[in-house]
Motif scaffolding. Structure first.
Motif, PDB file in Angstrom:
ATOM      1  N   UNK A   1       0.813  -1.222   0.000  1.00 36.60           N
ATOM      2  CA  UNK A   1       0.000   0.000   0.000  1.00 36.60           C
ATOM      3  C   UNK A   1       0.843   1.267   0.000  1.00 36.60           C
ATOM      4  N   UNK A   2       2.112   1.140  -0.397  1.00 33.02           N
ATOM      5  CA  UNK A   2       2.957   2.323  -0.489  1.00 33.02           C
ATOM      6  C   UNK A   2       3.608   2.727   0.808  1.00 33.02           C
ATOM      7  N   UNK A   3       3.639   1.836   1.790  1.00 37.13           N
ATOM      8  CA  UNK A   3       4.368   2.126   3.018  1.00 37.13           C
ATOM      9  C   UNK A   3       3.550   2.700   4.146  1.00 37.13           C
ATOM     10  N   UNK A   4       2.213   2.624   4.080  1.00 36.82           N
ATOM     11  CA  UNK A   4       1.373   3.100   5.181  1.00 36.82           C
ATOM     12  C   UNK A   4       1.684   2.282   6.436  1.00 36.82           C
ATOM     13  N   UNK A   5       1.851   2.958   7.548  1.00 39.55           N
ATOM     14  CA  UNK A   5       2.244   2.279   8.783  1.00 39.55           C
ATOM     15  C   UNK A   5       1.134   1.393   9.341  1.00 39.55           C
ATOM     16  N   UNK A   6      -0.119   1.695   9.000  1.00 44.51           N
ATOM     17  CA  UNK A   6      -1.239   0.926   9.525  1.00 44.51           C
ATOM     18  C   UNK A   6      -1.723  -0.076   8.485  1.00 44.51           C
TER      19      UNK A   6
ATOM     20  N   UNK B   1      -8.492  -4.356   4.019  1.00 44.60           N
ATOM     21  CA  UNK B   1      -8.269  -5.296   2.913  1.00 44.60           C
ATOM     22  C   UNK B   1      -7.038  -6.151   3.189  1.00 44.60           C
ATOM     23  N   UNK B   2      -5.949  -5.517   3.642  1.00 40.71           N
ATOM     24  CA  UNK B   2      -4.737  -6.277   3.949  1.00 40.71           C
ATOM     25  C   UNK B   2      -4.989  -7.294   5.058  1.00 40.71           C
ATOM     26  N   UNK B   3      -5.714  -6.867   6.080  1.00 37.95           N
ATOM     27  CA  UNK B   3      -6.021  -7.781   7.182  1.00 37.95           C
ATOM     28  C   UNK B   3      -6.869  -8.959   6.702  1.00 37.95           C
ATOM     29  N   UNK B   4      -7.820  -8.677   5.811  1.00 32.90           N
ATOM     30  CA  UNK B   4      -8.672  -9.742   5.271  1.00 32.90           C
ATOM     31  C   UNK B   4      -7.849 -10.759   4.501  1.00 32.90           C
ATOM     32  N   UNK B   5      -6.909 -10.284   3.678  1.00 35.83           N
ATOM     33  CA  UNK B   5      -6.064 -11.186   2.898  1.00 35.83           C
ATOM     34  C   UNK B   5      -5.201 -12.038   3.835  1.00 35.83           C
ATOM     35  N   UNK B   6      -4.612 -11.418   4.846  1.00 38.60           N
ATOM     36  CA  UNK B   6      -3.766 -12.165   5.790  1.00 38.60           C
ATOM     37  C   UNK B   6      -4.563 -13.253   6.503  1.00 38.60           C
ATOM     38  N   UNK B   7      -5.713 -12.883   7.019  1.00 39.75           N
ATOM     39  CA  UNK B   7      -6.527 -13.844   7.769  1.00 39.75           C
ATOM     40  C   UNK B   7      -7.047 -14.945   6.839  1.00 39.75           C
ATOM     41  N   UNK B   8      -7.408 -14.583   5.613  1.00 42.75           N
ATOM     42  CA  UNK B   8      -7.922 -15.581   4.670  1.00 42.75           C
ATOM     43  C   UNK B   8      -6.837 -16.585   4.293  1.00 42.75           C
ATOM     44  N   UNK B   9      -5.614 -16.114   4.095  1.00 37.72           N
ATOM     45  CA  UNK B   9      -4.516 -17.025   3.765  1.00 37.72           C
ATOM     46  C   UNK B   9      -4.217 -17.963   4.934  1.00 37.72           C
ATOM     47  N   UNK B  10      -4.215 -17.419   6.160  1.00 37.37           N
ATOM     48  CA  UNK B  10      -3.986 -18.286   7.324  1.00 37.37           C
ATOM     49  C   UNK B  10      -5.094 -19.325   7.436  1.00 37.37           C
ATOM     50  N   UNK B  11      -6.320 -18.882   7.227  1.00 34.14           N
ATOM     51  CA  UNK B  11      -7.462 -19.803   7.316  1.00 34.14           C
ATOM     52  C   UNK B  11      -7.372 -20.867   6.221  1.00 34.14           C
ATOM     53  N   UNK B  12      -7.029 -20.474   5.006  1.00 32.76           N
ATOM     54  CA  UNK B  12      -6.952 -21.418   3.888  1.00 32.76           C
ATOM     55  C   UNK B  12      -5.859 -22.456   4.127  1.00 32.76           C
ATOM     56  N   UNK B  13      -4.688 -22.016   4.617  1.00 30.19           N
ATOM     57  CA  UNK B  13      -3.599 -22.958   4.918  1.00 30.19           C
ATOM     58  C   UNK B  13      -4.042 -23.950   5.988  1.00 30.19           C
ATOM     59  N   UNK B  14      -4.714 -23.455   7.022  1.00 30.66           N
ATOM     60  CA  UNK B  14      -5.146 -24.313   8.131  1.00 30.66           C
ATOM     61  C   UNK B  14      -6.182 -25.332   7.673  1.00 30.66           C
TER      62      UNK B  14
END
Length: 644
Positions: A84-89, A93-106
């Motif tokens: 996202x260009x270096x936004x500190x927060x 959308x980023x959180x959704x992708x992270x959680x979805x990938x963890x869920x999919x792997x599990x």
């Protein structure tokens, strides 16, 4: 793992037990690419605008064309954070992708555990650690590990696509193929896939808007590659023969079949109300009926009572001269279905397959057509698919002027609309529209179960109505002696339109009608109507058994010639939310008896359209030959002059 019906429930504790391992994978691991490090090969030529991701990456020393293994390893969470260009927060959308990938792997690892238990692989893994595997067991062990790897990879990709579907936008990304598909064991397989995803995010996710798009494109490509590899793999029966369900996500797992998230398409078209469609009475009436028919679909039974009773229109063709209202008809029907679905809380998906889906890259047009069909067929949604200007999109077989892409589309549509594997559930319908239906392949055109003649305004009243409608209300011009929109009263107009087909409209068909009546009298029995049909076939060899099926289907639609009450659409509890058996009984009570007049009218309606198409097609071919002969004569004259 509990069992419900024919599905096993993948329990939540079995999934969350893998969260720690999945998180560690996303935080970072080292991976040196193996298959993806193959020598560079020439990529096939693509049309402009298509991504050109290298499918093979160079390993020539000193020649760096794209990063392979970063020194710090694969760190997907950091990669996602940095898109996202270096936004500190971290954004939602980023959180959704992270959680979805963890869920999919599990989920994938939990399915891998279930497979290991069912096949004895779990015990073989223990024996392997203790060095006690014998020769034959080593072969079995390797085959089971490969099968487990393919199952885990497919479930990971399938779950990723499913979980991120609701976050998808209109942005799409073409990433190319997937290379790093490893089958040594499940963990290494996931490492290879996540390394590949990391590479794709680095190359294509140049902003948050593309983050989900890249992940979805990667998941689709991985599913396709793994399913292809699985065709020749051994010991997959324990995976393909089982069926799981993740209750918390409503996610079904059925072998190498993709699960589709029930999400609709955000429509931006300008909807039209039925009173804004002037003329086209039969087409308008049948479109309005079909919109309500779709709503009778039962999501639990995955079947529509109309489809079971034989009165459902799965495919139809609307044809007419330019400017007669085909686009308006699409806007009206899409608007009605969208309104009904919104009221009932059903997901609605509309998609048009247009000329921009034809690609010069070999095989891409067919893939686009297949994706279009699959999106609309999805049993989790109410679907409406249109193919506008189909004469330009689907080529005639044997026509040298048709591109390879057009021929691919024709083959896909023919198989989808009336192929050996076609299943009509009644949750969707496909409309083909054309100004020149005579240019559509005969076999494809005959796969349109219903014909809508879109002839626009016809009568004096129609022209007054459309003038008043388009002028709007910002004027002081008096209406004059005219009952505005009275001619558009649908029931009366439709009855009048059907009565016109008591006799044929086309000259060629009228001759067959008159000859048959002169020989056997009034067509009032099945035997006499069958004789008329045989006469039509003798006049036009293209009038085959498929035409008879389309006619009888249209007759069955007429037997269900009632409009579902508007209050059933406004209050879903009155009909839409009732059990399937009760809906079927309610509709059966409204069925009308089939009459001779119905059959004759539908025979003439269908045959008129075929004769109209044939006449136009023959005339166009004759005109083309006349032009060719003229060019030949002119060429001979010029040649003779040049020699003289």
């Amino acid at each position: 793992m509990s069992v419900s019906g024919d599905q096993m429930e993948l329990r939540e504790e079995e999934i969350t037990a893998h969260y720690a391992a999945a998180t560690r994978m996303l935080e970072g691991f080292d991976h040196a690419p193996r298959i993806a490090g193959a020598p560079e090969r020439a990529a096939p030529e693509r049309s402009s605008g298509i991504g050109t991701r290298r499918r093979f990456r160079s390993t020539t020393p000193g020649l760096v064309t794209r990063s392979t293994a970063r020194p710090e390893g694969v760190r997907l969470l950091e990669r996602i954070e940095g898109c996202d260009g270096g936004d500190a927060l971290i954004s939602p959308v980023q959180a959704t992708v992270m959680r979805s990938l963890r869920r999919a792997i599990s989920i994938a690892l939990a399915v891998g555990d279930a497979y290991s238990e069912a096949t004895g692989l779990k015990e073989l893994k223990k024996e392997n650690l203790q060095g006690r595997l014998a020769g034959p067991q080593s072969t079995e062990f390797a085959e089971l590990l490969a099968a487990e790897s393919l199952a885990v990879l497919y479930v990971f990709a399938n779950a990723t696509a499913f979980l991120l579907a609701s976050s998808a936008s209109e942005v799409s990304v073409e990433i190319g193929g997937i290379d790093e598909v490893l089958t040594d064991n499940a963990q290494l397989a996931l490492h290879g896939a996540l390394w590949e995803l990391d590479q794709d995010l680095e190359s294509f996710a140049d902003g948050e808007a593309k983050l989900v798009a890249v992940c979805l494109a990667f998941a689709e490509a991985l599913m396709e590659k793994v399913a292809l590899r699985a065709q020749n793999a051994k010991r997959l029966g324990a995976f393909t023969g089982a069926s799981w369900r993740v209750e918390a996500d409503d996610f079904p797992i059925q072998g190498f079949s993709p699960a589709r998230k029930a999400r609709g398409t955000a429509l931006t078209m300008q909807f039209k109300k039925p009173n804004e469609v002037v003329g086209n009475h039969i087409a308008k009436y049948q479109s309005m009926k079909l919109a309500k028919m779709l709503m009778a679909y039962d999501f639990e039974r995955k079947l529509n009572p109309f489809a079971e009773m034989g009165g459902f229109i799965f495919t139809f063709m609307g044809d007419g001269a330019p400017g007669t209202g085909k686009t308006t008809l699409i806007q009206m029907m899409a608007g009605l279905v969208s309104e009904y679905c919104t009221n009932a809380g059903y997901p609605f998906r509309y998609q048009n397959f247009g000329i921009d889906n034809i690609d010069s890259y070999q095989g891409k047009s067919g893939q686009n057509a297949r994706a279009f069909i699959d999106n609309i067929l999805d049993p989790q949604v109410i679907g409406f698919g249109t193919v506008d200007d189909i004469d330009q999109i689907a080529g005639k077989r044997g026509d040298r002027q048709s591109s390879a892409g057009q021929q691919e589309v024709t083959a896909v549509l023919m198989e989808a609309f009336a192929g050996a594997n076609t299943v009509v559930r009644g949750n969707c319908t496909f409309g083909m529209f054309s100004n020149y239906p005579e240019n559509v392949d005969d076999a494809l055109r005959q796969r349109a179960g219903a014909r809508f003649l879109v002839d626009g305004p016809i009568s004096r009243d129609d022209y007054i109505d459309i003038l008043a409608l388009l002028l709007g209300k910002r004027h002081d011009i008096p209406l004059g002696e005219h009952d505005l929109y009275a001619a558009q009263e649908i029931r009366r107009a439709v009855a009048r339109s059907f009565e016109q087909h008591g006799r044929p409209q086309e000259e060629g068909l009228l001759r067959v009608w008159e000859q048959t009546e002169a020989r056997i009298g009034k067509l009032d029995t099945i035997a006499k109507i069958g004789t008329y049909l045989k006469g039509i076939q003798e006049a036009d060899a293209r009038f085959t058994g498929r035409a008879i099926k389309n006619i009888t289907d249209a007759v069955k639609v007429r037997a269900l010639d009632f409009e579902l009450p508007d209050e059933w659409m406004e209050d879903p509890e009155l009909f839409l939310f009732k059990p399937y058996a009760e809906k079927l009984a309610m509709l059966s009570d409204m069925r009308r008896p089939i009459t001779v007049d119905m059959v004759i009218q539908e025979v003439n309606r269908y045959a008129d359209s075929e004769f109209r198409y044939a006449d136009k097609s023959d005339e166009a071919a004759i005109e083309a030959m006349v032009r060719d002969f003229g060019r030949q004569e002119e060429a001979r004259r010029r040649y003779a002059e040049s020699k003289g």
